[in-house]
Design a protein around this motif. Sequence first.
Motif, mmCIF file in Angstrom:
data_model
loop_
_atom_site.group_PDB
_atom_site.id
_atom_site.type_symbol
_atom_site.label_atom_id
_atom_site.label_comp_id
_atom_site.label_asym_id
_atom_site.label_seq_id
_atom_site.Cartn_x
_atom_site.Cartn_y
_atom_site.Cartn_z
ATOM 1 N N TRP A 161 19.103 5.128 3.514
ATOM 2 C CA TRP A 161 17.900 5.562 4.220
ATOM 3 C C TRP A 161 16.665 4.854 3.672
ATOM 4 N N VAL A 162 16.666 4.565 2.372
ATOM 5 C CA VAL A 162 15.564 3.797 1.798
ATOM 6 C C VAL A 162 15.512 2.412 2.423
ATOM 7 N N TYR A 163 16.677 1.751 2.537
ATOM 8 C CA TYR A 163 16.719 0.414 3.135
ATOM 9 C C TYR A 163 16.260 0.447 4.588
ATOM 10 N N LEU A 164 16.705 1.446 5.342
ATOM 11 C CA LEU A 164 16.333 1.537 6.760
ATOM 12 C C LEU A 164 14.830 1.759 6.912
ATOM 13 N N VAL A 165 14.271 2.653 6.102
ATOM 14 C CA VAL A 165 12.835 2.905 6.170
ATOM 15 C C VAL A 165 12.063 1.635 5.816
ATOM 16 N N CYS A 166 12.487 0.958 4.749
ATOM 17 C CA CYS A 166 11.800 -0.275 4.342
ATOM 18 C C CYS A 166 11.885 -1.338 5.437
ATOM 19 N N GLY A 167 13.060 -1.474 6.053
ATOM 20 C CA GLY A 167 13.237 -2.462 7.111
ATOM 21 C C GLY A 167 12.334 -2.202 8.300
ATOM 22 N N TRP A 168 12.282 -0.954 8.747
ATOM 23 C CA TRP A 168 11.447 -0.634 9.904
ATOM 24 C C TRP A 168 9.966 -0.684 9.565
ATOM 25 N N VAL A 169 9.614 -0.395 8.316
ATOM 26 C CA VAL A 169 8.220 -0.555 7.887
ATOM 27 C C VAL A 169 7.802 -2.018 7.989
ATOM 28 N N ILE A 170 8.696 -2.930 7.560
ATOM 29 C CA ILE A 170 8.400 -4.364 7.665
ATOM 30 C C ILE A 170 8.193 -4.755 9.123
ATOM 31 N N VAL A 171 9.101 -4.316 9.999
ATOM 32 C CA VAL A 171 8.994 -4.645 11.428
ATOM 33 C C VAL A 171 7.692 -4.108 12.014
ATOM 34 N N ALA A 172 7.369 -2.849 11.712
ATOM 35 C CA ALA A 172 6.162 -2.234 12.268
ATOM 36 C C ALA A 172 4.896 -2.937 11.761
ATOM 37 N N CYS A 173 4.869 -3.255 10.472
ATOM 38 C CA CYS A 173 3.672 -3.888 9.915
ATOM 39 C C CYS A 173 3.445 -5.282 10.490
ATOM 40 N N ILE A 174 4.524 -6.041 10.627
ATOM 41 C CA ILE A 174 4.377 -7.386 11.191
ATOM 42 C C ILE A 174 3.948 -7.309 12.661
ATOM 43 N N ALA A 175 4.437 -6.299 13.384
ATOM 44 C CA ALA A 175 4.004 -6.116 14.770
ATOM 45 C C ALA A 175 2.509 -5.800 14.825
ATOM 46 N N VAL A 176 2.037 -4.960 13.912
ATOM 47 C CA VAL A 176 0.611 -4.618 13.865
ATOM 48 C C VAL A 176 -0.223 -5.853 13.545
ATOM 49 N N VAL A 177 0.230 -6.653 12.569
ATOM 50 C CA VAL A 177 -0.500 -7.872 12.206
ATOM 51 C C VAL A 177 -0.561 -8.833 13.392
ATOM 52 N N ALA A 178 0.568 -8.982 14.102
ATOM 53 C CA ALA A 178 0.612 -9.896 15.242
ATOM 54 C C ALA A 178 -0.327 -9.426 16.356
ATOM 55 N N VAL A 179 -0.283 -8.129 16.675
ATOM 56 C CA VAL A 179 -1.146 -7.594 17.738
ATOM 57 C C VAL A 179 -2.610 -7.713 17.337
ATOM 58 N N ALA A 180 -2.915 -7.402 16.079
ATOM 59 C CA ALA A 180 -4.303 -7.501 15.608
ATOM 60 C C ALA A 180 -4.810 -8.938 15.678
ATOM 61 N N GLY A 181 -3.917 -9.906 15.383
ATOM 62 C CA GLY A 181 -4.323 -11.300 15.449
ATOM 63 C C GLY A 181 -4.560 -11.775 16.868
ATOM 64 N N VAL A 182 -3.687 -11.357 17.789
ATOM 65 C CA VAL A 182 -3.813 -11.789 19.180
ATOM 66 C C VAL A 182 -5.034 -11.153 19.844
ATOM 67 N N LEU A 183 -5.235 -9.857 19.588
ATOM 68 C CA LEU A 183 -6.329 -9.135 20.238
ATOM 69 C C LEU A 183 -7.614 -9.138 19.408
ATOM 70 N N HIS A 184 -7.564 -9.776 18.233
ATOM 71 C CA HIS A 184 -8.726 -9.836 17.333
ATOM 72 C C HIS A 184 -9.233 -8.441 16.989
ATOM 73 N N LEU A 185 -8.270 -7.554 16.679
ATOM 74 C CA LEU A 185 -8.630 -6.191 16.305
ATOM 75 C C LEU A 185 -9.161 -6.176 14.875
#
Length: 234
Positions: A161-185
């Motif tokens: 469960w630690v690995y799964l949480v860490c994996g999805w945290v990585i995915v979510a954070c990179i998605a946020v960074v990508a969206v923030a970069g594209v939309l200049h948030l």
Amino acid sequence: MSVRSDQLAVDDQDQDAQTVRRLRLGVGAVGFLLPIVLPVGNSLTSARVALLSSMSASYYTHMRNVFVGGLCAIGVFLICYRHDRREDRLSSVAGVLAILVALFPMEPPASLTPHPSTLQTTVGMLHLLFAAGLFGVLAYFCLRLFADSPATGGRRPARDWVYLVCGWVIVACIAVVAVAGVLHLAWDSPLTLPYLGEAVSVFAFGVAWLVKSEALTAFARHAAPAAPTAAPGA
């Protein structure tokens, strides 16, 4: 003679397992500490509180050598990492990507270079591409390779469960960074979305590799008080 050969084989296997744990510990320790060391070191060397716009922006601060050295260390650890064929190949890919991220700096900030050259822009795009690939492989490690322990009684072990949480945290954070970069948030805070997303992602994969190294388990086992022994005749 056969007993001696069997003993050597056992010793080799123990040494290999120990080396794997140490490499996992090295990757985890650097990943865990890097998001903390970079802003703290930058503030100390600048004699002021100097938060970074992103982890990659460390390349243009006094912490450049720490950032590049940390990524290269992670890359070497991952390339040297050996466990099974699938992990060997993916860890080598991740290691090469980590080194490429270190060697191809992001585009310099506008405060330093208002009009970056075509070469600087191209190198900056390659940096983003290599970084996205690196985080993708590290997320895959957490979600598919680490979290594959055999279930006990139909339940996943706690570490999975630690690995799964860490994996999805990585995915979510990179998605946020990508969206923030594209939309200049942006938000009204010195702590930017890109740095927060990158730092949490690196921190998460560091935690996953630390858990996989079993270093935390070993520390807890040694730190736990020994169970009292029953007195003779009790």
